[in-house]
Design a protein around this motif. Sequence first.
Motif, PDB file in Angstrom:
ATOM      1  N   LYS A   3      -3.075  49.718   2.564  1.00  0.00           N
ATOM      2  CA  LYS A   3      -1.623  49.697   2.426  1.00  0.00           C
ATOM      3  C   LYS A   3      -1.165  48.309   2.012  1.00  0.00           C
ATOM      4  CE  LYS A   3       1.013  52.786   5.197  1.00  0.00           C
ATOM      5  NZ  LYS A   3       1.775  52.973   6.428  1.00  0.00           N
ATOM      6  N   GLN A   4      -0.134  48.265   1.155  1.00  0.00           N
ATOM      7  CA  GLN A   4       0.431  46.981   0.780  1.00  0.00           C
ATOM      8  C   GLN A   4       1.279  46.445   1.917  1.00  0.00           C
ATOM      9  OE1 GLN A   4       2.463  47.813  -2.974  1.00  0.00           O
ATOM     10  NE2 GLN A   4       0.982  46.470  -3.937  1.00  0.00           N
ATOM     11  N   LEU A   5       1.254  45.141   2.070  1.00  0.00           N
ATOM     12  CA  LEU A   5       2.069  44.479   3.075  1.00  0.00           C
ATOM     13  C   LEU A   5       3.514  44.454   2.594  1.00  0.00           C
ATOM     14  CD1 LEU A   5       2.163  42.856   5.713  1.00  0.00           C
ATOM     15  CD2 LEU A   5       1.712  40.820   4.346  1.00  0.00           C
ATOM     16  N   GLN A   6       4.409  45.019   3.374  1.00  0.00           N
ATOM     17  CA  GLN A   6       5.823  45.051   3.031  1.00  0.00           C
ATOM     18  C   GLN A   6       6.506  43.819   3.635  1.00  0.00           C
ATOM     19  OE1 GLN A   6       7.425  47.611   1.222  1.00  0.00           O
ATOM     20  NE2 GLN A   6       5.382  48.349   0.808  1.00  0.00           N
ATOM     21  N   VAL A   7       7.074  42.976   2.795  1.00  0.00           N
ATOM     22  CA  VAL A   7       7.679  41.720   3.237  1.00  0.00           C
ATOM     23  C   VAL A   7       9.093  41.618   2.703  1.00  0.00           C
ATOM     24  CG1 VAL A   7       7.502  39.199   3.144  1.00  0.00           C
ATOM     25  CG2 VAL A   7       5.422  40.577   3.191  1.00  0.00           C
ATOM     26  N   LEU A   8      10.004  41.161   3.549  1.00  0.00           N
ATOM     27  CA  LEU A   8      11.357  40.816   3.116  1.00  0.00           C
ATOM     28  C   LEU A   8      11.530  39.330   3.338  1.00  0.00           C
ATOM     29  CD1 LEU A   8      14.278  41.403   2.223  1.00  0.00           C
ATOM     30  CD2 LEU A   8      14.809  41.844   4.630  1.00  0.00           C
ATOM     31  N   GLY A   9      11.854  38.607   2.282  1.00  0.00           N
ATOM     32  CA  GLY A   9      12.117  37.182   2.389  1.00  0.00           C
ATOM     33  C   GLY A   9      13.613  36.931   2.303  1.00  0.00           C
ATOM     34  N   CYS A  10      14.193  36.445   3.375  1.00  0.00           N
ATOM     35  CA  CYS A  10      15.615  36.083   3.407  1.00  0.00           C
ATOM     36  C   CYS A  10      15.692  34.578   3.244  1.00  0.00           C
ATOM     37  CB  CYS A  10      16.237  36.512   4.734  1.00  0.00           C
ATOM     38  SG  CYS A  10      17.910  35.902   4.935  1.00  0.00           S
ATOM     39  N   ARG A  36      10.226  34.099  -5.820  1.00  0.00           N
ATOM     40  CA  ARG A  36       8.780  34.132  -5.559  1.00  0.00           C
ATOM     41  C   ARG A  36       8.398  35.307  -4.669  1.00  0.00           C
ATOM     42  NH1 ARG A  36       5.764  29.610  -7.189  1.00  0.00           N
ATOM     43  NH2 ARG A  36       7.109  28.055  -8.146  1.00  0.00           N
ATOM     44  N   PHE A  37       9.253  35.639  -3.715  1.00  0.00           N
ATOM     45  CA  PHE A  37       8.978  36.831  -2.905  1.00  0.00           C
ATOM     46  C   PHE A  37       8.978  38.072  -3.792  1.00  0.00           C
ATOM     47  CE2 PHE A  37      10.103  34.314   0.870  1.00  0.00           C
ATOM     48  CZ  PHE A  37       9.106  34.735   1.725  1.00  0.00           C
ATOM     49  N   SER A  44       7.075  43.256  -1.927  1.00  0.00           N
ATOM     50  CA  SER A  44       8.034  42.450  -1.186  1.00  0.00           C
ATOM     51  C   SER A  44       9.372  42.388  -1.904  1.00  0.00           C
ATOM     52  CB  SER A  44       7.492  41.042  -0.956  1.00  0.00           C
ATOM     53  OG  SER A  44       7.279  40.387  -2.184  1.00  0.00           O
ATOM     54  N   ARG A  45      10.377  42.025  -1.145  1.00  0.00           N
ATOM     55  CA  ARG A  45      11.728  41.836  -1.651  1.00  0.00           C
ATOM     56  C   ARG A  45      12.175  40.449  -1.235  1.00  0.00           C
ATOM     57  NH1 ARG A  45      15.591  45.932  -2.498  1.00  0.00           N
ATOM     58  NH2 ARG A  45      16.691  44.069  -3.155  1.00  0.00           N
ATOM     59  N   GLY A  46      12.958  39.829  -2.074  1.00  0.00           N
ATOM     60  CA  GLY A  46      13.531  38.542  -1.729  1.00  0.00           C
ATOM     61  C   GLY A  46      15.023  38.572  -1.954  1.00  0.00           C
ATOM     62  N   VAL A  47      15.766  37.990  -1.056  1.00  0.00           N
ATOM     63  CA  VAL A  47      17.209  37.901  -1.199  1.00  0.00           C
ATOM     64  C   VAL A  47      17.618  36.467  -0.886  1.00  0.00           C
ATOM     65  CG1 VAL A  47      17.616  38.676   1.173  1.00  0.00           C
ATOM     66  CG2 VAL A  47      19.430  38.869  -0.497  1.00  0.00           C
ATOM     67  N   SER A  48      18.494  35.910  -1.722  1.00  0.00           N
ATOM     68  CA  SER A  48      18.983  34.565  -1.456  1.00  0.00           C
ATOM     69  C   SER A  48      20.455  34.639  -1.059  1.00  0.00           C
ATOM     70  CB  SER A  48      18.805  33.647  -2.676  1.00  0.00           C
ATOM     71  OG  SER A  48      19.549  34.109  -3.775  1.00  0.00           O
ATOM     72  N   ILE A  49      20.787  33.899  -0.042  1.00  0.00           N
ATOM     73  CA  ILE A  49      22.158  33.798   0.441  1.00  0.00           C
ATOM     74  C   ILE A  49      22.491  32.314   0.404  1.00  0.00           C
ATOM     75  CG2 ILE A  49      23.719  34.222   2.376  1.00  0.00           C
ATOM     76  CD1 ILE A  49      21.672  36.398   3.255  1.00  0.00           C
TER      77      ILE A  49
END
Length: 104
Positions: A3-10, A36-37, A44-49
Amino acid sequence: QQKQLQVLGCCIGIDDYETLPKLKHCCSDAKEMAARFCSAEHASRGVSITDDKYPLKDSIEMDDSLEQQLKPLLEQHISTLRVVVVYVACHGLQLGGQVYLVWI
């Protein structure tokens, strides 16, 4: 099949301060880390705030912005997320061996 590692980068970036010197690269650093995420090999998903896009002038605005941006992502992916990474680029200080992030 693994399984792929599911990552959320905030990724949070704060350049504009009312009482401290303004910073120059925190918003761009947060945006770069989010990108990069998104381009990582794992799912993976990346979100910038960042304070150049969202109001982060006080703790209430910051809480509202974080909730507005993260809640839908977390709700959508909560069953598959394995890791949530919080990356913060802002002022920081060390007092008595403790490190503190300075949000405002």
